[in-house]
Design a protein around this motif. Structure first.
Motif, mmCIF file in Angstrom:
data_model
loop_
_atom_site.group_PDB
_atom_site.id
_atom_site.type_symbol
_atom_site.label_atom_id
_atom_site.label_comp_id
_atom_site.label_asym_id
_atom_site.label_seq_id
_atom_site.Cartn_x
_atom_site.Cartn_y
_atom_site.Cartn_z
ATOM 1 N N THR A 179 0.934 -9.306 -2.276
ATOM 2 C CA THR A 179 -0.435 -9.455 -2.736
ATOM 3 C C THR A 179 -1.014 -8.153 -3.263
ATOM 4 O O THR A 179 -1.632 -8.119 -4.305
ATOM 5 C CB THR A 179 -1.320 -9.990 -1.586
ATOM 6 O OG1 THR A 179 -0.752 -11.197 -1.115
ATOM 7 C CG2 THR A 179 -2.727 -10.239 -2.061
ATOM 8 N N ASN A 180 -0.812 -7.056 -2.567
ATOM 9 C CA ASN A 180 -1.393 -5.790 -2.978
ATOM 10 C C ASN A 180 -0.380 -4.670 -3.169
ATOM 11 O O ASN A 180 -0.755 -3.518 -3.293
ATOM 12 C CB ASN A 180 -2.448 -5.347 -1.945
ATOM 13 C CG ASN A 180 -3.617 -6.288 -1.901
ATOM 14 O OD1 ASN A 180 -4.221 -6.588 -2.923
ATOM 15 N ND2 ASN A 180 -3.933 -6.789 -0.722
ATOM 16 N N ASP A 181 0.906 -5.017 -3.176
ATOM 17 C CA ASP A 181 1.926 -3.978 -3.352
ATOM 18 C C ASP A 181 1.991 -3.515 -4.798
ATOM 19 O O ASP A 181 1.887 -4.313 -5.730
ATOM 20 C CB ASP A 181 3.318 -4.516 -2.989
ATOM 21 C CG ASP A 181 3.604 -4.428 -1.503
ATOM 22 O OD1 ASP A 181 2.763 -3.913 -0.772
ATOM 23 O OD2 ASP A 181 4.681 -4.887 -1.105
ATOM 24 N N ASP A 182 2.199 -2.210 -4.977
ATOM 25 C CA ASP A 182 2.462 -1.684 -6.310
ATOM 26 C C ASP A 182 3.860 -2.082 -6.751
ATOM 27 O O ASP A 182 4.114 -2.333 -7.920
ATOM 28 C CB ASP A 182 2.350 -0.149 -6.328
ATOM 29 C CG ASP A 182 0.927 0.304 -6.088
ATOM 30 O OD1 ASP A 182 0.002 -0.450 -6.433
ATOM 31 O OD2 ASP A 182 0.749 1.404 -5.544
ATOM 32 N N SER A 183 4.785 -2.118 -5.801
ATOM 33 C CA SER A 183 6.166 -2.528 -6.073
ATOM 34 C C SER A 183 6.461 -3.731 -5.196
ATOM 35 O O SER A 183 6.843 -3.582 -4.036
ATOM 36 C CB SER A 183 7.136 -1.396 -5.721
ATOM 37 O OG SER A 183 6.820 -0.244 -6.431
ATOM 38 N N PRO A 184 6.263 -4.941 -5.712
ATOM 39 C CA PRO A 184 6.449 -6.135 -4.871
ATOM 40 C C PRO A 184 7.805 -6.154 -4.188
ATOM 41 O O PRO A 184 8.818 -5.860 -4.799
ATOM 42 C CB PRO A 184 6.319 -7.288 -5.869
ATOM 43 C CG PRO A 184 5.504 -6.730 -6.981
ATOM 44 C CD PRO A 184 5.883 -5.277 -7.069
ATOM 45 N N SER A 185 7.800 -6.511 -2.905
ATOM 46 C CA SER A 185 9.022 -6.490 -2.116
ATOM 47 C C SER A 185 9.429 -7.870 -1.639
ATOM 48 O O SER A 185 10.469 -8.024 -1.046
ATOM 49 C CB SER A 185 8.849 -5.558 -0.930
ATOM 50 O OG SER A 185 7.729 -5.983 -0.182
ATOM 51 N N ASN A 186 8.590 -8.867 -1.877
ATOM 52 C CA ASN A 186 8.928 -10.243 -1.550
ATOM 53 C C ASN A 186 9.160 -10.437 -0.057
ATOM 54 O O ASN A 186 10.056 -11.160 0.343
ATOM 55 C CB ASN A 186 10.142 -10.684 -2.357
ATOM 56 C CG ASN A 186 10.121 -12.181 -2.606
ATOM 57 O OD1 ASN A 186 9.059 -12.774 -2.638
ATOM 58 N ND2 ASN A 186 11.282 -12.771 -2.783
ATOM 59 N N ASP A 187 8.388 -9.761 0.790
ATOM 60 C CA ASP A 187 8.532 -9.952 2.229
ATOM 61 C C ASP A 187 7.195 -10.349 2.838
ATOM 62 O O ASP A 187 6.170 -10.375 2.172
ATOM 63 C CB ASP A 187 9.109 -8.718 2.911
ATOM 64 C CG ASP A 187 8.106 -7.584 3.035
ATOM 65 O OD1 ASP A 187 7.122 -7.563 2.287
ATOM 66 O OD2 ASP A 187 8.314 -6.706 3.880
ATOM 67 N N LEU A 188 7.244 -10.669 4.123
ATOM 68 C CA LEU A 188 6.050 -11.050 4.859
ATOM 69 C C LEU A 188 5.706 -9.970 5.866
ATOM 70 O O LEU A 188 6.585 -9.299 6.394
ATOM 71 C CB LEU A 188 6.295 -12.363 5.606
ATOM 72 C CG LEU A 188 6.590 -13.582 4.751
ATOM 73 C CD1 LEU A 188 6.896 -14.781 5.642
ATOM 74 C CD2 LEU A 188 5.432 -13.897 3.831
ATOM 75 N N ASP A 189 4.417 -9.832 6.134
ATOM 76 C CA ASP A 189 3.947 -8.934 7.184
ATOM 77 C C ASP A 189 3.319 -9.766 8.284
ATOM 78 O O ASP A 189 2.496 -10.648 8.025
ATOM 79 C CB ASP A 189 2.924 -7.932 6.644
ATOM 80 C CG ASP A 189 3.563 -6.906 5.736
ATOM 81 O OD1 ASP A 189 4.634 -6.400 6.088
ATOM 82 O OD2 ASP A 189 2.990 -6.610 4.674
ATOM 83 N N PHE A 190 3.724 -9.487 9.515
ATOM 84 C CA PHE A 190 3.180 -10.132 10.699
ATOM 85 C C PHE A 190 2.183 -9.143 11.287
ATOM 86 O O PHE A 190 2.567 -8.128 11.859
ATOM 87 C CB PHE A 190 4.316 -10.424 11.689
ATOM 88 C CG PHE A 190 3.949 -11.406 12.756
ATOM 89 C CD1 PHE A 190 4.466 -12.689 12.738
ATOM 90 C CD2 PHE A 190 3.103 -11.043 13.785
ATOM 91 C CE1 PHE A 190 4.145 -13.590 13.734
ATOM 92 C CE2 PHE A 190 2.777 -11.937 14.786
ATOM 93 C CZ PHE A 190 3.291 -13.220 14.759
ATOM 94 N N ASN A 191 0.907 -9.426 11.117
ATOM 95 C CA ASN A 191 -0.154 -8.495 11.488
ATOM 96 C C ASN A 191 -0.733 -8.846 12.850
ATOM 97 O O ASN A 191 -1.080 -10.003 13.105
ATOM 98 C CB ASN A 191 -1.273 -8.533 10.437
ATOM 99 C CG ASN A 191 -0.732 -8.290 9.049
ATOM 100 O OD1 ASN A 191 -0.235 -7.226 8.755
ATOM 101 N ND2 ASN A 191 -0.801 -9.313 8.196
ATOM 102 N N ILE A 192 -0.834 -7.839 13.717
ATOM 103 C CA ILE A 192 -1.395 -8.006 15.059
ATOM 104 C C ILE A 192 -2.429 -6.918 15.270
ATOM 105 O O ILE A 192 -2.195 -5.751 14.933
ATOM 106 C CB ILE A 192 -0.305 -7.901 16.143
ATOM 107 C CG1 ILE A 192 0.735 -9.009 15.982
ATOM 108 C CG2 ILE A 192 -0.922 -7.923 17.542
ATOM 109 C CD1 ILE A 192 1.927 -8.891 16.916
ATOM 110 N N LEU A 193 -3.574 -7.296 15.864
ATOM 111 C CA LEU A 193 -4.598 -6.312 16.203
ATOM 112 C C LEU A 193 -5.238 -6.665 17.536
ATOM 113 O O LEU A 193 -5.788 -7.759 17.705
ATOM 114 C CB LEU A 193 -5.683 -6.238 15.131
ATOM 115 C CG LEU A 193 -6.855 -5.302 15.458
ATOM 116 C CD1 LEU A 193 -6.391 -3.855 15.470
ATOM 117 C CD2 LEU A 193 -7.989 -5.497 14.493
ATOM 118 N N PHE A 194 -5.128 -5.755 18.485
ATOM 119 C CA PHE A 194 -5.851 -5.810 19.751
ATOM 120 C C PHE A 194 -6.695 -4.549 19.834
ATOM 121 O O PHE A 194 -6.242 -3.484 19.405
ATOM 122 C CB PHE A 194 -4.893 -5.825 20.955
ATOM 123 C CG PHE A 194 -4.286 -7.162 21.267
ATOM 124 C CD1 PHE A 194 -4.989 -8.106 22.002
ATOM 125 C CD2 PHE A 194 -3.010 -7.477 20.841
ATOM 126 C CE1 PHE A 194 -4.422 -9.334 22.303
ATOM 127 C CE2 PHE A 194 -2.433 -8.702 21.134
ATOM 128 C CZ PHE A 194 -3.144 -9.635 21.865
#
Length: 156
Positions: free
Chosen positions: A97-112
């Motif tokens: 979505t916001n990569d300058d160089s798309p990598s075609n991967d997913l990010d699993f985001n966690i915040l506590f």
């Protein structure tokens, strides 16, 4: 009362910011499917436990022993050990979505935001190494010290 309503909003802004800073420098072992829906559907079912957590070569799985994690709707993440309950947020995003160089991967985001073991150790944008219906393995390569962290959730 306004402060309580502001905390989830600030946390969501933080998560969106973290997701937008992703780059392709740590994608060599990432799951190469760019559709977050299957991962979201998997994690939204049942409760999960951390069966492995390694921080730069040191095993700290014991920080999370006895906690069950629920990846709920509206990106609410709950950790409970029967006595203590901690609430955070989670999301799975396509890092293209916001990569300058798309990598075609997913990010699993966690915040506590608390307790310290949760906020310091789990809060990050993790890359997905592997996923089944009962196990998700994540990795994060730190930008600061270059250490590699591993996190595994298994379904109860």
């Amino acid at each position: 009362m306004k402060k309580i309503k502001l905390i989830p909003l600030l946390a969501m802004i933080f998560m969106l910011n973290v997701a937008s800073m992703c780059s392709n420098d740590d994608d060599s072992n990432s799951l190469s499917n760019s559709d977050p829906v299957p991962v979201i559907n998997t994690m939204s079912q049942g409760t999960w436990r951390i069966t492995f957590y390694e921080d730069s070569g040191e095993n700290h799985t014991n920080y999370f022993t006895g906690y069950n994690f629920t990846f709920g709707t509206s990106n609410v993440l709950t950790a409970s050990n029967g006595v203590d309950i901690y609430t955070g947020i989670w999301s799975v995003t396509n890092s293209d979505t916001n990569d300058d160089s798309p990598s075609n991967d997913l990010d699993f985001n966690i915040l506590f935001t608390s307790p310290t073991n949760f906020s310091d150790e789990l809060s990050d944008d993790w890359d997905i190494l592997s996923r089944t219906d009962t196990k998700v393995e994540l990795v994060d390569v730190s930008g600061g010290n270059g250490g590699t962290d591993y996190l595994t959730f298994e379904k109860n």
